[in-house]
Structure formats: C-alpha cells, structure tokens
Design a protein around this motif. Structure first.
Motif, mmCIF file in Angstrom:
data_model
loop_
_atom_site.group_PDB
_atom_site.id
_atom_site.type_symbol
_atom_site.label_atom_id
_atom_site.label_comp_id
_atom_site.label_asym_id
_atom_site.label_seq_id
_atom_site.Cartn_x
_atom_site.Cartn_y
_atom_site.Cartn_z
ATOM 1 N N ARG A 123 0.824 -1.207 0.000
ATOM 2 C CA ARG A 123 0.000 0.000 0.000
ATOM 3 C C ARG A 123 0.861 1.261 0.000
ATOM 4 N NH1 ARG A 123 -3.162 -3.911 1.519
ATOM 5 N NH2 ARG A 123 -5.442 -3.702 1.544
ATOM 6 N N ASP A 124 1.935 1.246 0.767
ATOM 7 C CA ASP A 124 2.842 2.391 0.776
ATOM 8 C C ASP A 124 3.447 2.604 -0.615
ATOM 9 O OD1 ASP A 124 2.315 2.712 3.458
ATOM 10 O OD2 ASP A 124 4.126 1.687 4.127
ATOM 11 N N TYR A 125 3.815 1.503 -1.249
ATOM 12 C CA TYR A 125 4.386 1.584 -2.599
ATOM 13 C C TYR A 125 3.383 2.187 -3.578
ATOM 14 C CZ TYR A 125 6.071 0.020 -7.160
ATOM 15 O OH TYR A 125 6.483 -0.018 -8.473
ATOM 16 N N LEU A 126 2.144 1.695 -3.561
ATOM 17 C CA LEU A 126 1.119 2.192 -4.480
ATOM 18 C C LEU A 126 0.866 3.681 -4.272
ATOM 19 C CD1 LEU A 126 -1.440 -0.750 -4.260
ATOM 20 C CD2 LEU A 126 0.076 -0.248 -6.177
ATOM 21 N N ASP A 127 0.871 4.124 -3.015
ATOM 22 C CA ASP A 127 0.615 5.534 -2.712
ATOM 23 C C ASP A 127 1.662 6.452 -3.318
ATOM 24 O OD1 ASP A 127 -1.707 5.048 -1.321
ATOM 25 O OD2 ASP A 127 -0.753 5.068 0.662
ATOM 26 N N CYS A 128 2.869 5.930 -3.518
ATOM 27 C CA CYS A 128 3.960 6.769 -4.009
ATOM 28 C C CYS A 128 4.216 6.601 -5.507
ATOM 29 C CB CYS A 128 5.245 6.474 -3.238
ATOM 30 S SG CYS A 128 5.194 7.076 -1.527
ATOM 31 N N ALA A 148 -7.289 -6.542 -5.588
ATOM 32 C CA ALA A 148 -6.334 -6.334 -6.671
ATOM 33 C C ALA A 148 -5.639 -4.998 -6.507
ATOM 34 C CB ALA A 148 -7.054 -6.400 -8.019
ATOM 35 N N TYR A 149 -4.495 -4.877 -7.179
ATOM 36 C CA TYR A 149 -3.769 -3.623 -7.246
ATOM 37 C C TYR A 149 -3.829 -3.127 -8.688
ATOM 38 C CZ TYR A 149 -1.763 -5.223 -2.797
ATOM 39 O OH TYR A 149 -1.592 -5.677 -1.510
ATOM 40 N N GLN A 171 -0.579 -18.144 -4.969
ATOM 41 C CA GLN A 171 0.412 -17.098 -5.220
ATOM 42 C C GLN A 171 -0.163 -15.729 -4.858
ATOM 43 O OE1 GLN A 171 1.355 -18.177 -9.432
ATOM 44 N NE2 GLN A 171 3.459 -18.093 -8.701
ATOM 45 N N ARG A 172 0.705 -14.843 -4.381
ATOM 46 C CA ARG A 172 0.271 -13.535 -3.919
ATOM 47 C C ARG A 172 0.545 -12.442 -4.950
ATOM 48 N NH1 ARG A 172 -1.758 -12.260 0.552
ATOM 49 N NH2 ARG A 172 -1.986 -13.746 2.255
ATOM 50 N N LYS A 173 -0.409 -11.532 -5.060
ATOM 51 C CA LYS A 173 -0.300 -10.431 -6.011
ATOM 52 C C LYS A 173 0.808 -9.459 -5.643
ATOM 53 C CE LYS A 173 -3.962 -7.980 -3.528
ATOM 54 N NZ LYS A 173 -4.071 -9.055 -2.519
ATOM 55 N N GLU A 174 1.176 -9.380 -4.362
ATOM 56 C CA GLU A 174 2.214 -8.423 -3.947
ATOM 57 C C GLU A 174 3.525 -8.686 -4.673
ATOM 58 O OE1 GLU A 174 -0.991 -8.254 -1.066
ATOM 59 O OE2 GLU A 174 0.148 -9.967 -1.819
ATOM 60 N N GLU A 175 3.833 -9.950 -4.910
ATOM 61 C CA GLU A 175 5.063 -10.294 -5.630
ATOM 62 C C GLU A 175 5.089 -9.679 -7.024
ATOM 63 O OE1 GLU A 175 7.330 -14.319 -7.318
ATOM 64 O OE2 GLU A 175 5.520 -14.489 -6.091
ATOM 65 N N LEU A 176 3.922 -9.492 -7.624
ATOM 66 C CA LEU A 176 3.843 -9.002 -8.994
ATOM 67 C C LEU A 176 4.268 -7.545 -9.119
ATOM 68 C CD1 LEU A 176 0.422 -10.672 -9.854
ATOM 69 C CD2 LEU A 176 2.710 -11.503 -10.441
#
Length: 370
Positions: A123-128, A148-149, A171-176
């Motif tokens: 979430r921090d990554y997406l915000d930036c 989803a992101y 599998q986790r979406k965060e890895e993507l």
C-alpha cells in the motif's frame, strides 16, 4: 486427482540445503528476483548464511529481520523526500516478508504477521507511484471479494490497454509489483495484479481453493475493468503467472473479451484427458485425444502464448506434442520453451524471470498493437 503422466521433478542443478528442497527453491526464487528489484543478492547471501534450515523459526526470524530493515529504510527515505529509494526498499521488504511466511500455515500467527507487513508495504508503494496506484475490491463469491492492485498507465490521456496479471492458486499479487509492473509501465499499459487469496491474509483461501469453478473469477475481473473509463476495453490481455493450473485457460475459453493471453492454453486440460484416456481405454467417458480435442483449447478465441521452460513441471517434449494438437486445430497459439542453456528454464522461470518477462511483454504489446 493428481495427474503425473509426463511430469518431471524440478531440477535445480544444485540445492543450498539438500534436506530442505522447499527452502532451497524459495532461496533461488529470491536470488532470481534480485535482478527485478525484489531483493539484493548481497542481502540474500548474508541472510542465508545465518539460517538453520532445520528450524523454520530461524528461517522466519532472519527474513523478517532483513524485511524490517528494508521497510524502515524505505520509511526513512520517504520522510527525506526520496520517493524512488523508498519504493525500491518497500519492494524488497514485500518479497522478504513473503519468504518469511513460507513455512507456516495461513492460520499461524507468524504467517499473519509477515503477510500483514507485506500488505502494508504494498500500500505504501502504491501511494507513491505516479500515477498513484489503487487497492481495489472486485465482487466474486458471496462474502469473499477479490482484492487487486491497479497501476494506471503512465502519462495516458486516453483509455489505455491493460494486462491482468493473475496469480495462480496460492500465489500472492504483492510479488507481482516487483516482478511485472515495470514491464507493463514501460510499454504504456496499465496493470491489474490480482490473486485468489481474497482481501485478508488468505486464511479463508483454503475453503475455496478446491472449488471446480475458480475460472469464474476472470469474468468478474473483466466486468470491473470494462467499467473503468481509463481502460481500453478492446485491449485487455491476461497473464497467468506460472500457469501451475488450467483455471485461467478455462476462464478465457468462455469469455471472449480478452484480446490476448499468456497461459497454458489448455495444455493441462489436454494432458489430463490423455492421462485419463490411457487408464480407461474402454470407457466412453474418456475419449481419446484425437477424437475429442478438449473443450478448453477448442473454445479459446484470442491469441495465446504458451511460455515454459525445459525444467518445468511438464517435459518439454510433452508440451510440444500438446502444442501441436492445439496448432493443428487452427488455434492462434505461440509456443516459447526456454532452454536450460539460456536460463528461464525452471517452473515459473524463477531462475531468470527477466528473460521470460521481456519476451512475454513484448509479445503482449505486439498483440495489443502497442
């Protein structure tokens, strides 16, 4: 049912911990992710040197430690206004937290703590990001929405093509975010990273993973995308990350809104049908492959890329054989098998994801007319 006809065991060529193949494969994945920004080789080597492979808590403690360092370093960079450094540290922290959780069940507090930290980093990554990324929920099963992101295409003034990167079951979406986001962004595509683990830590996933209709999730995903004004509904591609199952192929076989797909293309379906036919040759329920081509491959309308490696779960010669069946039926399908000599040859291309992603996203871009 376990279908093992024609399958091979993953051949690492080496194992860091011979007694722990699961941890060795995960370490190899981490090392491969370093070139994509998901780790640093130096941190991986130092952390591995401290791990007692016979103790899952040792594995957890060491990866949590390096994850926390990266998370805190990212936060400090953000406070100082260094967004690029913050984002790169958070991406590494995501990957390390994911690895820390590996040995534990989803109900375990260690798993919960690691994945909660991982999700916060995402979430921090997406915000930036610029444009800013979004955390979205997509209705699916009652009481179990997909999460989803969404990362919009950069500098887009008109509806943009989008690639859906779908995590295989578990599998986790965060890895993507570190694995594929830049390949979409650099080609002017939006990205929707989605998995089947729901909107929590994934503890509920065990209740739905055995469902025979996982492919229905794809229809809900497309329903969501076509309603977005910033998405070109005529240029939606999908990438099944790893294609360890056929659920994405089943989904696109009965939804003609996809313009291109990277998945198994129905190969697992054909493989399983051949397996059953060979063991029940006189049962009309299981027709021979040459008499019944298989409804999944037969119904796929969009162009398909099948990308795998010589050391994947299915032998390369078996993949070529099934690909020939699909091709002879008139399907628009491309096969790319990465040889051991060029790397990217393991299941999900964990030994060299960069090489595979370059090929895959160039193919997607060409099919979407980018």
């Amino acid at each position: 049912m376990s279908i093992d006809c024609g399958e091979t065991e993953p051949d690492l060529g080496w194992t860091l911990w011979p007694e722990r193949g699961d941890l060795s494969i995960e370490f190899l994945r981490l090392m491969g992710s370093a070139q994509e920004g998901g780790a640093t080789a130096a941190e991986c080597r130092v952390t591995a040197s401290r791990i007692d492979p016979s103790n899952d808590h040792s594995w957890y403690t060491e990866w949590m430690s390096v994850a926390d360092v990266n998370y805190q370093r990212g936060n400090a960079a953000l406070r100082d206004g260094h967004l690029l450094t913050a984002k790169s540290n958070w991406l590494r922290a995501i990957n390390y937290y994911q690895s820390a959780a590996l040995p534990f069940d989803r109900e375990d507090r260690h798993y919960w703590f690691a994945t909660s930290n991982m999700r916060q980093c995402a979430r921090d990554y997406l915000d930036c990001c610029s444009p800013r990324g979004e955390v979205v929920r997509i209705p699916w099963l009652e009481g179990y929405p997909l999460e989803a992101y969404f990362l919009p295409a950069p500098q887009s003034v008109r509806p943009a093509p989008v690639v859906v990167c779908m995590g295989e079951p578990g599998q986790r979406k965060e890895e993507l975010l570190h694995k594929v986001a830049r390949y979409a962004r650099e080609r002017g595509m939006s990205l929707l990273a989605v998995d089947l683990l729901g909107a929590g830590t994934g503890s509920e996933f065990d209740e739905i993973v055995g469902r025979p209709d996982l492919e229905t999730a794809l229809g809900y995903v497309v329903d969501y995308l076509v309603e977005r004004k910033d998405v070109d509904a005529g240029r939606i591609a999908i990438l099944a990350d790893g294609w360890g199952s056929s659920f994405v192929a089943r989904g696109i076989a009965f939804d003609d809104r996809f313009a291109a797909a990277v998945c198994d293309g129905g190969i697992w379906d054909l493989h399983e049908r051949a397996f059953l036919a060979a063991r029940a040759p006189f049962q009309p329920t299981f027709s021979r492959p040459d008499r019944d081509f298989g409804r999944v491959a037969r119904n796929i309308q969009c162009p398909v890329l099948i990308a795998t490696g010589e050391r994947g779960w299915l032998r390369a010669e078996r993949v070529r054989e099934l690909f020939t069946q699909i091709k002879e039926d008139g399907r628009d399908v491309t096969l790319k098998i990465f040889a051991v000599a060029e790397t990217a040859a393991m299941q999900a291309h964990v030994d060299n994801p960069t090489l595979a992603n370059e090929y895959i996203f160039d193919w997607i871009a060409s099919r979407l007319g980018i």
